[in-house]
Design a protein around this motif. Structure first.
Motif: not given
Length: 142
Positions: A128-141
């Motif tokens: 959800k945070l990625v979708e709204v642009g609050a996070l850069g991508g899903m490649n975080m650990v």
């Protein structure tokens, strides 16, 4: 409202903007804007925003969870007499549970601490945070 604060790690110091109408500040607010309108505008302008009571321990936990993920939400601390304005600004269909603290992600009410933690534990918070642009991508650990 006591102010807007961008929650940053302690070493960054953070930013605090006063929401009180003033004409002497270069960051002056439109004094004709109602509190309810200002709250709606802030919800729509910020990808992640928390409305809290001053010195709220649940808000602190919400900020820490989001900070651990890599998100630094905008935090609005409301005075007790402003809690009603938050209720009035949130549409009836979006209400449920406590009024403050409450977090909005992408303009949508997530809810309080319990709802935020449930979203995280279900594995949907980061997406959800990625979708709204609050996070850069899903490649975080995490």
């Amino acid at each position: 409202m006591q102010g807007i604060k961008r929650f940053l790690p302690p070493s960054d110091g953070g930013v605090r903007l006063e929401l009180s109408p003033t004409t002497t500040s270069p960051l002056a607010l439109d004094v004709s804007e109602t509190t309810e309108t200002r709250i709606q505008r802030l919800i729509s302008e910020n990808p992640v925003i928390i409305f809290s009571r001053t010195s709220c321990c649940m808000c602190h936990v919400m900020k820490r969870l989001l900070s651990t993920i890599g998100v630094h939400p905008t935090v609005i601390e409301l005075d007790e007499d402003e809690i009603g304005a938050l209720s009035a600004a949130v549409e009836e269909s979006d209400r449920g549970g406590a009024v403050a603290p409450v977090v909005f992600i992408g303009g949508t009410r997530v809810g309080g601490l319990e709802s935020l933690v449930a979203l995280h534990l279900s594995g949907h918070l980061v997406a959800k945070l990625v979708e709204v642009g609050a996070l850069g991508g899903m490649n975080m650990v995490l």
